[in-house]
Write a protein that holds these residues in place. Structure first.
Motif, PDB file in Angstrom:
ATOM      1  N   GLN A 181     -41.693 -13.444  22.392  1.00 14.98           N
ATOM      2  CA  GLN A 181     -41.312 -12.535  23.509  1.00 14.98           C
ATOM      3  C   GLN A 181     -42.251 -11.538  23.489  1.00 14.98           C
ATOM      4  O   GLN A 181     -42.671 -11.351  24.675  1.00 14.98           O
ATOM      5  N   VAL A 204     -44.639 -10.742  26.987  1.00 20.61           N
ATOM      6  CA  VAL A 204     -45.006  -9.433  27.592  1.00 20.61           C
ATOM      7  C   VAL A 204     -46.487  -9.366  27.619  1.00 20.61           C
ATOM      8  O   VAL A 204     -47.192  -8.711  28.622  1.00 20.61           O
ATOM      9  N   GLY A 225     -32.113  -3.215  31.104  1.00 21.88           N
ATOM     10  CA  GLY A 225     -32.777  -4.364  30.400  1.00 21.88           C
ATOM     11  C   GLY A 225     -34.042  -4.397  31.143  1.00 21.88           C
ATOM     12  O   GLY A 225     -34.130  -4.205  32.396  1.00 21.88           O
ATOM     13  N   ALA A 226     -35.161  -4.724  30.313  1.00 15.94           N
ATOM     14  CA  ALA A 226     -36.390  -4.776  30.775  1.00 15.94           C
ATOM     15  C   ALA A 226     -36.806  -6.019  31.550  1.00 15.94           C
ATOM     16  O   ALA A 226     -37.957  -6.051  32.420  1.00 15.94           O
ATOM     17  N   LYS A 227     -36.281  -7.096  31.114  1.00 19.96           N
ATOM     18  CA  LYS A 227     -36.722  -8.462  31.688  1.00 19.96           C
ATOM     19  C   LYS A 227     -37.118  -8.395  33.244  1.00 19.96           C
ATOM     20  O   LYS A 227     -38.181  -8.870  33.442  1.00 19.96           O
ATOM     21  N   SER A 255     -40.885  -0.285  30.942  1.00 16.62           N
ATOM     22  CA  SER A 255     -40.197  -1.373  30.476  1.00 16.62           C
ATOM     23  C   SER A 255     -40.550  -2.089  29.405  1.00 16.62           C
ATOM     24  O   SER A 255     -39.728  -2.784  28.580  1.00 16.62           O
ATOM     25  N   PHE A 312     -38.460  -2.744  26.055  1.00 14.69           N
ATOM     26  CA  PHE A 312     -38.399  -4.083  25.769  1.00 14.69           C
ATOM     27  C   PHE A 312     -38.871  -4.090  24.269  1.00 14.69           C
ATOM     28  O   PHE A 312     -38.213  -4.574  23.150  1.00 14.69           O
ATOM     29  N   TRP A 331     -36.868  -5.202  20.419  1.00 15.95           N
ATOM     30  CA  TRP A 331     -37.391  -6.397  19.851  1.00 15.95           C
ATOM     31  C   TRP A 331     -38.256  -6.334  18.619  1.00 15.95           C
ATOM     32  O   TRP A 331     -38.273  -7.346  17.564  1.00 15.95           O
ATOM     33  N   CYS A 359     -37.967 -15.379  28.870  1.00 20.03           N
ATOM     34  CA  CYS A 359     -37.927 -13.950  28.489  1.00 20.03           C
ATOM     35  C   CYS A 359     -36.192 -13.533  28.187  1.00 20.03           C
ATOM     36  O   CYS A 359     -35.421 -13.905  29.186  1.00 20.03           O
ATOM     37  N   SER A 414     -34.195  -9.790  27.514  1.00 18.94           N
ATOM     38  CA  SER A 414     -34.408  -8.373  27.401  1.00 18.94           C
ATOM     39  C   SER A 414     -34.155  -7.734  25.824  1.00 18.94           C
ATOM     40  O   SER A 414     -34.971  -6.735  25.612  1.00 18.94           O
ATOM     41  N   GLU A 415     -33.119  -8.646  25.035  1.00 20.79           N
ATOM     42  CA  GLU A 415     -33.000  -8.077  23.856  1.00 20.79           C
ATOM     43  C   GLU A 415     -32.313  -9.196  22.911  1.00 20.79           C
ATOM     44  O   GLU A 415     -31.986 -10.200  23.595  1.00 20.79           O
TER      45      GLU A 415
END
Length: 481
Positions: free
Chosen positions: A35, A39, A105-107, A153, A157, A161, A221, A223-224
């Protein structure tokens, strides 16, 4: 127990007694590594497009840049405005970006920023031909607006993670995308711009590849950890229960403690430290190709290669700083706060010294100038293990929000760096004017570093668990500071 439910400390202790899960480490290579690598690719491509304009602007205004004389060039006098216009858009939605990435969520924000930025860059040649420099400024503002969602973001993220024991190195890996993106952009853009295909091909290439990466990122991806379909229970529990110093990964839906955040001195120390680095970094990033071209008299190909050297040095040293910082913290040689301050000192004080020395160079000292720029890159990599992960130290729950505030305010102030060049450097071949630019950047770095050392911290703040009223209502135990 529901598979994707987050565990309380008590539930986790029971689980550990009845399983073979080990609490102090996860898989050597796990989903958290994949992940963070994804990013990294998003940051990498965004930086390729962000930085390429510093080389492209030279080619766009130099009729001799390409061997193909049919490549369009323009007689623009507002080059520094084109470069700094990215910052005008970049600084606007940062706080909102961090909040939205934390809540939703960042995705999709990460995927969206790359998609929109790639599309904007793809159309710059068309806009330049029809609307001139003002049109290019508008497209750069749009790119800045879309990329403003990236770092908030990313921090939101990473807050979900990256476990504490791996924060410096895993938290640093995605941000290496910025340095490697700069290197790639500097090296490749100069070659493409000076070729038969000219500067437009660089923008088409980066925009096209960026769109492909955005699609791949969207597919692979999550987000978590709870939302990842193939992560093992062992790794998920390891991550969720090691996000904070006390092993409690509190991820409940709690209100953002805005007042506590904005009245927190450790947080303001973080903001000021980032301003100190960003001022000098943006000045060098956007203006060095112009400086090397007009003062040191390097042609486009040589210019792009030489301007990439500081970022090659930075990328080469960044992971070393990350492993060193984690070693100092995990072995309890230094506290988190002291480790961050040492890294900030390396990344702010040493570049300030080398910028002062760079200011002494004239057109006959080209090789000295290159050495000082490379040394700035070597030292700058330390901040990735300093202020750059300190948001997660202070508040894993609101790391995205904190990054949005930091990035927005630092971008607003640091955008003055390229503006100083626009105002001060009226003759791009005058070394005395460039000297003042470097002096100002060095002074800003040192002043900001001192403030950060005095008021900075590496401890999780009480407001990570929400504002005071929320903590009292839910009778939460404060986190270890």
């Amino acid at each position: 127990m529901v598979a994707d439910q987050k565990l309380t400390n008590e539930q986790y202790e029971i689980l550990m007694k009845n399983s073979k899960i080990v609490d102090n480490h996860g898989p050597t290579i796990g989903k958290r590594h994949i992940q963070t690598l994804l990013v990294f690719l998003v940051i990498f491509m965004n930086y390729v497009m962000r930085v390429s304009m510093s080389i492209i602007i030279v080619a766009m205004t130099d009729p001799n840049a390409s061997i193909n004389k049919d490549i369009p060039t323009y007689n623009w006098t507002d080059k520094s405005l084109i470069m700094t216009s990215f910052m005008w858009g970049y600084m606007v939605p940062q706080i909102a970006a961090g909040y939205l990435a934390t809540v939703f969520g960042a995705k999709w924000f990460l995927a969206g920023t790359l998609f929109c930025s790639s599309l904007s860059g793809f159309f710059i040649p068309l806009v330049a031909a029809n609307l001139g420099s003002k049109g290019v400024i508008a497209m750069r503002i749009i790119q800045g607006l879309t990329q403003s969602f990236m770092f908030p973001s990313v921090h939101a993220f990473l807050g979900k993670w990256v476990p504490l024991q791996e924060r410096s190195r895993l938290g640093t890996l995605p941000y290496m995308g910025s340095a490697i993106g700069v290197i790639t952009s500097m090296l490749l853009t100069g070659v493409i711009a000076s070729s038969w295909y000219g500067w437009p091909m660089a923008l088409y290439l980066y925009g096209g590849v960026g769109l492909v990466v955005a699609v791949l990122f969207s597919y692979f991806c999550a987000s978590e950890p709870d939302l990842h379909s193939t992560i093992t229970k062992e790794e998920k529990y390891y991550i969720q229960n090691n996000l904070c110093e006390n092993g409690s990964g509190n991820t409940k839906d709690i209100p953002v403690p805005w007042f506590e955040i904005f009245t927190s001195l450790p947080f303001w120390a973080l903001i000021v430290s980032q301003i100190g680095f960003s001022w000098g970094n943006w000045t060098l990033l956007f203006e060095t190709p112009i400086y090397m071209n007009h003062v040191m008299k390097f042609d486009l190909k040589s210019n792009s290669v030489l301007c990439s050297l500081p970022y090659i040095a930075e990328a080469s040293c960044t992971m070393f700083y990350g492993f060193l910082a984690d070693y100092l913290i995990v072995k309890k040689i230094l506290t988190i706060g002291r480790t961050r301050k040492i890294m900030n000192t390396c990344g702010l004080l040493l570049p300030a010294i080398f910028m002062f020395l760079l200011a002494q160079c004239n057109s006959d000292d080209a090789h000295k100038a290159i050495i000082y720029l490379v040394l700035i890159g070597v030292a700058s990599g330390a901040v990735k293990s300093g202020y750059n992960v300190n948001q997660i130290d202070l508040s894993p729950n609101f790391a995205g929000v904190l990054m949005g505030i930091c990035n927005g305010l630092s971008a607003a102030v640091s955008s003055l760096g390229p503006m100083v060049v626009y105002v001060v450097v009226t003759n791009e071949e005058d070394t005395s004017q460039w000297k003042l630019v470097f002096y100002i950047a060095a002074a800003v770095s040192i002043v900001c570093l001192v403030f950060g050392i005095i008021f900075g911290s590496g401890s999780v703040q009480l407001w990570n668990e929400g504002n005071k009223r929320f903590r009292e209502n839910y009778q939460q135990v404060p986190l270890k500071a």
